[in-house]
Motif scaffolding. Structure first.
Motif, PDB file in Angstrom:
ATOM      1  N   ALA A  58      -9.076 -40.541  -6.098  1.00 12.68           N
ATOM      2  CA  ALA A  58      -9.888 -40.168  -7.256  1.00 12.68           C
ATOM      3  C   ALA A  58      -9.619 -41.060  -8.463  1.00 12.68           C
ATOM      4  CB  ALA A  58      -9.628 -38.706  -7.624  1.00 12.68           C
ATOM      5  N   HIS A  59      -8.465 -41.732  -8.466  1.00 16.12           N
ATOM      6  CA  HIS A  59      -8.080 -42.573  -9.597  1.00 16.12           C
ATOM      7  C   HIS A  59      -8.425 -44.044  -9.390  1.00 16.12           C
ATOM      8  CE1 HIS A  59      -5.810 -39.166 -11.212  1.00 16.12           C
ATOM      9  NE2 HIS A  59      -5.173 -39.058 -10.071  1.00 16.12           N
ATOM     10  N   ALA A  60      -8.984 -44.392  -8.239  1.00 13.56           N
ATOM     11  CA  ALA A  60      -9.127 -45.797  -7.855  1.00 13.56           C
ATOM     12  C   ALA A  60      -9.986 -46.593  -8.833  1.00 13.56           C
ATOM     13  CB  ALA A  60      -9.691 -45.900  -6.441  1.00 13.56           C
ATOM     14  N   ASP A  61     -11.171 -46.108  -9.171  1.00 16.25           N
ATOM     15  CA  ASP A  61     -12.053 -46.850 -10.078  1.00 16.25           C
ATOM     16  C   ASP A  61     -11.365 -47.126 -11.404  1.00 16.25           C
ATOM     17  OD1 ASP A  61     -14.054 -46.895  -8.200  1.00 16.25           O
ATOM     18  OD2 ASP A  61     -15.172 -45.210  -9.069  1.00 16.25           O
ATOM     19  N   TRP A  62     -10.697 -46.124 -11.919  1.00 17.10           N
ATOM     20  CA  TRP A  62      -9.987 -46.251 -13.202  1.00 17.10           C
ATOM     21  C   TRP A  62      -8.835 -47.243 -13.085  1.00 17.10           C
ATOM     22  CZ3 TRP A  62      -4.965 -43.611 -13.653  1.00 17.10           C
ATOM     23  CH2 TRP A  62      -4.397 -43.720 -14.926  1.00 17.10           C
ATOM     24  N   ALA A  63      -7.987 -47.079 -12.065  1.00 13.92           N
ATOM     25  CA  ALA A  63      -6.782 -47.905 -11.950  1.00 13.92           C
ATOM     26  C   ALA A  63      -7.111 -49.371 -11.679  1.00 13.92           C
ATOM     27  CB  ALA A  63      -5.878 -47.348 -10.852  1.00 13.92           C
ATOM     28  N   GLU A  64      -8.175 -49.625 -10.931  1.00 11.82           N
ATOM     29  CA  GLU A  64      -8.543 -51.010 -10.648  1.00 11.82           C
ATOM     30  C   GLU A  64      -8.960 -51.758 -11.908  1.00 11.82           C
ATOM     31  OE1 GLU A  64     -11.488 -50.455  -7.677  1.00 11.82           O
ATOM     32  OE2 GLU A  64     -10.033 -50.119  -6.051  1.00 11.82           O
ATOM     33  N   GLY A  65      -9.323 -51.013 -12.948  1.00 13.70           N
ATOM     34  CA  GLY A  65      -9.716 -51.633 -14.207  1.00 13.70           C
ATOM     35  C   GLY A  65      -8.576 -52.264 -14.968  1.00 13.70           C
ATOM     36  N   PHE A  66      -7.335 -51.877 -14.667  1.00 13.83           N
ATOM     37  CA  PHE A  66      -6.191 -52.522 -15.346  1.00 13.83           C
ATOM     38  C   PHE A  66      -5.172 -53.066 -14.343  1.00 13.83           C
ATOM     39  CE2 PHE A  66      -5.520 -47.879 -15.257  1.00 13.83           C
ATOM     40  CZ  PHE A  66      -4.284 -47.756 -14.638  1.00 13.83           C
ATOM     41  N   ALA A  67      -5.587 -53.224 -13.097  1.00 21.16           N
ATOM     42  CA  ALA A  67      -4.674 -53.690 -12.051  1.00 21.16           C
ATOM     43  C   ALA A  67      -4.121 -55.082 -12.335  1.00 21.16           C
ATOM     44  CB  ALA A  67      -5.376 -53.662 -10.698  1.00 21.16           C
ATOM     45  N   ASP A  68      -4.906 -55.909 -13.057  1.00 23.16           N
ATOM     46  CA  ASP A  68      -4.462 -57.283 -13.303  1.00 23.16           C
ATOM     47  C   ASP A  68      -3.302 -57.366 -14.291  1.00 23.16           C
ATOM     48  OD1 ASP A  68      -5.960 -56.458 -15.467  1.00 23.16           O
ATOM     49  OD2 ASP A  68      -7.079 -58.334 -15.677  1.00 23.16           O
TER      50      ASP A  68
END
Length: 537
Positions: free
Chosen positions: A480-490
């Motif tokens: 459920a957090h994937a879209d959000w977390a991928e936004g700051f993964a870099d």
């Protein structure tokens, strides 16, 4: 059966006797009982444990450190025993004793089944046997108030922890951090001090007949109540009376501490919450009597209100929220109230702050603003006072002292729903529900995110997946957090992963508050805010 009863009455011998002595020593060291109470205290604990012998134990006064005088003078009621109460750490000391006594009770068949709900009922009964009666607590609180309100609340807060009404061993488990945002430093907590019920207890509670006593969790009848599977035990709970705006109320602390000295002020009568002129007067009267505390009320409508709307109550405490630190970003003036400072607060929600030396004048102005807001509609701003007979507009008020002056923050609220936002237009929108889906009540409004316990493991897993480069979408904890977390993964490294996740959670909370604001932070929204202010007559 006779053999079972014998086992129950005997306990596990010398170790149980030693534990009973240690528990009574703790009560003496904390000043809950006095030396002459020791025999009574031992026998009271034995009764809860269903033991009929204390052979080899200590029953005479003088065996412990010596109790302080709870009902006497207005000094520190723990007196010279404070350090002894804290010896070995009050968290570890009391929790160790109670856990061991409950383990023994379970082995003897006295505590059955052995789950968190039943253990809480049992250890509360143990501590209730050692908690002073209400009259002594109230007498001492009153005596200390004659010295100062601060002295009274300092003692009462410690007392509520010493009795284990506020469980120190769980309070220390809460997760807390802060995040810098455009609105200042916001606080975040994942509250773990309220235990999750086990499935057996939940099933048993469903089969229990409904009980109307106490009427709710706030009623004064909870004081000393033994509890049941679907209602917490409160034998160790003591409330103190306060008079606000010439009406009888009580003060207590929350057992689930969201911030320092988190108190609840509740009406003696079980009567519904209502935001009105009298509410403002009560809030300001309270901070007049307890100037080191803030106090506020949840709104009185569903979605934007609190979890207990049926019992009139406030929440307060000795804590500085981000909202209190937030500055006025635009000064405004209300006709006829030139003696009252007013302005729009730089805050994600829509807040009017009024400050003055005369609390009566603040009550008058707050009542005028409330009356205007209750009936206010601005279709261009999607503000509707009512739809199909349902009222939508209300206020979340917060009172505090600002030096010698009195201050009210009036947070405009609206609970309208739409098909697109069925939980509320001015409520966290669906894209934020992976972090916060629950209602935004008083505590969140002021800048403290109270997040669900599920996030403890979920956020740790998010940080781990980001640090290792593992797939977020393949794990039920992180999907459920994937879209959000991928936004700051870099930005993630193995060293900073958890810190970055925590920071981003704080930023999400900032967005949550923006969603809950009835007026947007852009130029169009602020212009609409001013239209309302200009409508107040």
């Amino acid at each position: 059966m006779a053999e079972d009863n014998a086992v129950q009455g005997q306990g596990s011998g010398a170790n149980t006797t030693k534990l009973v002595d240690e528990l009574v020593d703790y009560a003496m060291d904390c000043g809950l009982i006095q030396p002459e109470d020791r025999v009574w205290a031992v026998n009271s604990v034995l009764d809860v444990l269903q033991l009929d012998s204390h052979a080899g134990g200590r029953t005479v006064a003088g065996a412990g450190a010596g109790g302080a005088d709870l009902g006497g003078g207005a000094g520190d009621v723990r007196g010279d025993t404070a350090d002894q109460c804290d010896a070995d750490g009050p968290v570890d000391r009391l929790a160790r004793i109670l856990d061991a006594l409950m383990d023994d009770a379970h082995e003897r068949g006295v505590l059955e089944p052995d789950s968190i709900v039943y253990r809480d009922l049992f250890d509360t009964a143990l501590m209730g046997a050692l908690t002073p009666p209400p009259r002594e607590v109230r007498q001492h609180f009153t005596a200390l108030r004659e010295q100062s309100a601060l002295a009274a609340t300092d003692w009462y807060y410690t007392f509520a922890q010493d009795t284990n009404y506020m469980r120190r061993d769980r309070m220390v488990k809460d997760m807390r951090w802060q995040t810098e945002t455009n609105y200042g430093t916001l606080d975040v907590t994942i509250n773990l001090s309220k235990p999750e019920k086990d499935p057996k207890a939940i099933a048993a509670a469903r089969s229990m007949p409904a009980s109307g006593y106490p009427q709710c969790l706030l009623c004064v009848e909870n004081e000393g109540y033994a509890g049941r599977i679907n209602h917490p035990a409160r034998q160790n709970h003591r409330v103190v009376p306060v008079t606000i705006n010439d009406s009888p109320w009580y003060l207590q602390y929350s057992p689930y501490v969201y911030y320092n000295e988190h108190c609840i002020v509740f009406n003696q009568k079980h009567t519904p919450m209502k935001i009105d002129r009298a509410c403002f007067a009560k809030l300001l009267d309270f901070v007049g009597q307890f100037p080191h505390y803030f106090v506020g009320s949840n709104a009185d409508l569903p979605i934007v209100g609190g979890s207990i709307l049926a019992h009139d109550h406030f929440q307060g405490g000795h804590f500085e929220f981000a909202m209190e630190r937030a500055p006025i970003e635009r000064t405004v003036q209300f006709a006829g109230f030139e003696d009252v400072s007013a302005g729009i607060v730089k805050w994600p929600m829509s807040v009017i702050r009024i400050t003055g030396d005369d609390p009566g004048r603040l009550v008058d102005l707050a009542d005028r603003i409330l009356g205007a807001w209750r009936g206010y509609t601005d279709e261009d701003a999607f503000i509707f006072a009512e739809t199909e007979g349902e009222l939508h507009n209300t206020i979340t008020p917060i009172a505090r002292r600002r030096g010698d002056a009195f201050e009210l923050d009036l947070v405009l609220r609206n609970n309208i729903t739409t098909p697109e936002h069925p939980l509320g237009v001015y409520h966290p929108h669906a894209e934020l529900h992976h972090i916060k889906k629950e209602n935004i009540g008083l505590i969140e409004v002021m800048g403290l995110a109270v997040l669900p316990a599920r996030l403890k493991d979920e956020l740790a897993s998010v940080a781990w997946h980001l640090a290792t480069g593992d797939d977020l979408r393949g794990d039920p904890l992180t999907q459920a957090h994937a879209d959000w977390a991928e936004g700051f993964a870099d930005r993630i490294t193995p060293e900073n992963a958890q810190a970055i996740v925590d920071e981003e959670v704080g930023k999400v909370f900032s967005q949550v508050l923006e969603h809950a604001g009835v007026y947007g932070r852009n130029a169009e929204g602020q212009a609409a805010f001013l239209r309302f202010i200009e409508s107040v007559r």
